[in-house]
Design a protein around this motif. Structure first.
Motif, PDB file in Angstrom:
ATOM      1  N   THR A  43      51.717  44.056  37.053  1.00 19.08           N
ATOM      2  CA  THR A  43      50.896  44.486  35.831  1.00 19.08           C
ATOM      3  C   THR A  43      50.989  45.977  35.618  1.00 19.08           C
ATOM      4  N   GLY A  44      51.362  46.781  36.765  1.00 16.01           N
ATOM      5  CA  GLY A  44      51.214  48.277  36.579  1.00 16.01           C
ATOM      6  C   GLY A  44      50.072  49.025  36.715  1.00 16.01           C
ATOM      7  N   LEU A  45      49.068  48.102  37.222  1.00 18.15           N
ATOM      8  CA  LEU A  45      47.605  48.738  37.647  1.00 18.15           C
ATOM      9  C   LEU A  45      47.628  49.313  38.833  1.00 18.15           C
ATOM     10  N   ALA A  46      46.973  50.395  38.934  1.00 21.54           N
ATOM     11  CA  ALA A  46      46.560  51.045  40.213  1.00 21.54           C
ATOM     12  C   ALA A  46      45.985  50.155  41.129  1.00 21.54           C
ATOM     13  N   LEU A  47      46.345  50.240  42.552  1.00 21.03           N
ATOM     14  CA  LEU A  47      45.736  48.887  43.351  1.00 21.03           C
ATOM     15  C   LEU A  47      44.242  48.703  43.439  1.00 21.03           C
ATOM     16  N   PRO A  48      43.476  49.900  43.359  1.00 22.90           N
ATOM     17  CA  PRO A  48      41.907  49.862  43.500  1.00 22.90           C
ATOM     18  C   PRO A  48      41.522  49.231  42.192  1.00 22.90           C
ATOM     19  N   THR A  49      42.058  49.522  41.046  1.00 25.30           N
ATOM     20  CA  THR A  49      41.824  48.656  39.734  1.00 25.30           C
ATOM     21  C   THR A  49      42.015  47.103  39.760  1.00 25.30           C
ATOM     22  N   ALA A  50      43.173  46.932  40.386  1.00 28.76           N
ATOM     23  CA  ALA A  50      43.572  45.365  40.755  1.00 28.76           C
ATOM     24  C   ALA A  50      42.605  44.630  41.582  1.00 28.76           C
ATOM     25  N   TYR A  51      42.138  45.401  42.515  1.00 25.72           N
ATOM     26  CA  TYR A  51      41.277  44.743  43.661  1.00 25.72           C
ATOM     27  C   TYR A  51      40.203  44.512  42.858  1.00 25.72           C
ATOM     28  N   HIS A  52      39.605  45.448  41.953  1.00 21.60           N
ATOM     29  CA  HIS A  52      38.255  45.435  41.511  1.00 21.60           C
ATOM     30  C   HIS A  52      38.172  44.109  40.477  1.00 21.60           C
ATOM     31  N   LEU A  53      39.358  44.219  39.521  1.00 17.58           N
ATOM     32  CA  LEU A  53      39.415  43.193  38.601  1.00 17.58           C
ATOM     33  C   LEU A  53      39.594  41.659  39.306  1.00 17.58           C
ATOM     34  N   LEU A  54      40.392  41.473  40.246  1.00 14.28           N
ATOM     35  CA  LEU A  54      40.777  40.489  40.878  1.00 14.28           C
ATOM     36  C   LEU A  54      39.381  39.884  41.481  1.00 14.28           C
ATOM     37  N   ARG A  55      38.365  40.584  42.301  1.00 16.16           N
ATOM     38  CA  ARG A  55      37.344  40.266  42.812  1.00 16.16           C
ATOM     39  C   ARG A  55      36.520  39.599  41.769  1.00 16.16           C
ATOM     40  N   THR A  56      36.461  40.322  40.607  1.00 18.04           N
ATOM     41  CA  THR A  56      35.496  39.825  39.630  1.00 18.04           C
ATOM     42  C   THR A  56      36.115  38.614  38.916  1.00 18.04           C
ATOM     43  N   LEU A  57      37.342  38.446  38.784  1.00 22.79           N
ATOM     44  CA  LEU A  57      37.832  37.092  38.202  1.00 22.79           C
ATOM     45  C   LEU A  57      37.512  35.857  39.397  1.00 22.79           C
ATOM     46  N   VAL A  58      37.618  36.369  40.619  1.00 22.60           N
ATOM     47  CA  VAL A  58      37.318  35.403  41.436  1.00 22.60           C
ATOM     48  C   VAL A  58      36.017  34.989  41.520  1.00 22.60           C
ATOM     49  N   HIS A  59      34.999  35.984  41.401  1.00 24.81           N
ATOM     50  CA  HIS A  59      33.553  35.582  41.457  1.00 24.81           C
ATOM     51  C   HIS A  59      33.207  34.829  40.127  1.00 24.81           C
ATOM     52  N   GLU A  60      33.953  34.885  38.896  1.00 25.93           N
ATOM     53  CA  GLU A  60      33.735  34.104  37.956  1.00 25.93           C
ATOM     54  C   GLU A  60      34.601  32.800  37.626  1.00 25.93           C
ATOM     55  N   GLY A  61      35.321  32.681  38.989  1.00 24.31           N
ATOM     56  CA  GLY A  61      35.865  31.344  38.900  1.00 24.31           C
ATOM     57  C   GLY A  61      37.326  31.232  37.965  1.00 24.31           C
ATOM     58  N   TYR A  62      37.635  32.154  37.649  1.00 21.57           N
ATOM     59  CA  TYR A  62      38.780  32.277  36.973  1.00 21.57           C
ATOM     60  C   TYR A  62      40.182  32.345  37.823  1.00 21.57           C
ATOM     61  N   LEU A  63      39.892  32.768  39.100  1.00 16.85           N
ATOM     62  CA  LEU A  63      40.897  32.964  40.284  1.00 16.85           C
ATOM     63  C   LEU A  63      40.340  32.373  41.525  1.00 16.85           C
ATOM     64  N   TYR A  64      40.954  32.102  42.490  1.00 17.93           N
ATOM     65  CA  TYR A  64      40.320  31.970  43.633  1.00 17.93           C
ATOM     66  C   TYR A  64      41.509  32.453  44.722  1.00 17.93           C
ATOM     67  N   ARG A  65      40.878  32.962  45.945  1.00 18.08           N
ATOM     68  CA  ARG A  65      41.695  33.661  47.079  1.00 18.08           C
ATOM     69  C   ARG A  65      41.941  32.623  48.124  1.00 18.08           C
ATOM     70  N   ASP A  66      43.152  32.405  48.706  1.00 21.39           N
ATOM     71  CA  ASP A  66      43.456  31.615  49.915  1.00 21.39           C
ATOM     72  C   ASP A  66      44.481  32.547  50.767  1.00 21.39           C
ATOM     73  N   ARG A  67      44.207  32.714  51.807  1.00 23.65           N
ATOM     74  CA  ARG A  67      44.967  33.480  52.825  1.00 23.65           C
ATOM     75  C   ARG A  67      45.617  34.560  52.140  1.00 23.65           C
ATOM     76  N   GLY A  68      44.871  35.480  51.281  1.00 22.20           N
ATOM     77  CA  GLY A  68      45.541  36.787  50.924  1.00 22.20           C
ATOM     78  C   GLY A  68      46.300  36.570  49.565  1.00 22.20           C
ATOM     79  N   LEU A  69      46.441  35.288  49.171  1.00 17.78           N
ATOM     80  CA  LEU A  69      46.939  35.013  47.826  1.00 17.78           C
ATOM     81  C   LEU A  69      45.924  34.663  46.799  1.00 17.78           C
ATOM     82  N   PHE A  70      46.464  34.980  45.377  1.00 20.44           N
ATOM     83  CA  PHE A  70      45.331  34.726  44.313  1.00 20.44           C
ATOM     84  C   PHE A  70      46.232  33.564  43.648  1.00 20.44           C
TER      85      PHE A  70
END
Length: 257
Positions: A43-70
């Motif tokens: 996506t061309g995102l900085a890793l800290p930005t990607a982590y922050h957005l991924l955590r938010t999307l997981v919290h809201e239920g749009y993504l889930y994380r399993d063994r390090g994969l989204f």
């Protein structure tokens, strides 16, 4: 990454929302999941930005994380399901408009759902207007072709249950007057043939309905005409039935919503 188009003049785009949507689209492209580093790179995102957005999307239920994969989460799946339902509904809407113009009549789509007659969609024009619902369609199924067609597809127990809640009553001089007479009429109706009624629901109007059965779902496509065009009723109904038959596969999927 492709360059994003500029925002229209006078509008401000929310960058974090854009980045989150890019992440969702990228995750959707990985059936077996993807780690944060790969998603950030794609996506061309900085890793800290990607982590922050991924955590938010997981919290809201749009993504889930399993063994390090989204993976896409239930909230994203609901969005997808809603979009698919809208697409299936548009199949019905487009079909009704096509048949309306082809046959030159108002066309109706209705189904029997949760014990009720439900007119789902109507397609008409100023030159060929639909029947005015002057008496509740749900309560007067015994009087109009739509209701009679749907009731004819039910078993006797379901018919009697419906009539226990909405008993037959005369609403025009031509309406069937009691439950017993209606049940006898329904029993005599040939299976999968158009059902017609003449001025039973509305004076000055004749109607026909074509049965569509998908699994346990009873549905119908119907049409109406002014009473002075009654000679067109059965030919128009046969034409509608033929057209429905040509698209029965797509309609079956739409009806199964």
């Amino acid at each position: 990454m492709p360059e994003q188009p500029p925002a229209p003049a006078g509008q401000t785009l929310i960058g974090s929302v854009q980045r989150a949507m890019r992440l969702l689209e990228t995750v959707a492209g990985h059936e077996h999941g993807a780690p944060a580093k790969q998603l950030a790179r794609e996506t061309g995102l900085a890793l800290p930005t990607a982590y922050h957005l991924l955590r938010t999307l997981v919290h809201e239920g749009y993504l889930y994380r399993d063994r390090g994969l989204f993976f896409l989460g239930t909230a994203a799946e609901r969005l997808s399901s809603s979009g698919a339902a809208q697409k299936r509904r548009s199949t019905v809407v487009d079909s009704l408009a096509q048949w309306r113009d082809l046959i030159g009549v108002p066309v109706y789509y209705a189904m029997y759902r949760d014990g009720e007659i439900e007119v789902v969609c109507v397609s008409d024009t100023p030159a060929n207007p639909a029947v005015q619902e002057w008496a509740d369609f749900r309560e007067t199924g015994h009087a109009h072709a739509i209701g009679q067609c749907l009731l004819s597809q039910l078993d006797e127990s379901a018919r009697r249950d419906h009539l226990s809640r909405y008993p037959a009553r005369s609403i025009t001089p031509y309406t069937v007057r009691d439950d017993h007479t209606l049940l006898r009429r329904l029993e005599r109706m040939p299976r999968m043939q158009p059902v017609t009624e003449r001025q039973e629901y509305a004076l000055g109007t004749v109607c026909a309905a074509v049965p569509i059965t998908v699994g346990a779902t009873a549905a119908t496509m119907a049409l109406s005409l002014p009473a002075h065009q009654a000679d067109r009723l059965l030919p128009a109904a046969r034409q509608l039935q033929s057209e429905v038959g040509r698209r029965v596969g797509a309609l079956a999927l739409a009806i199964s919503i």
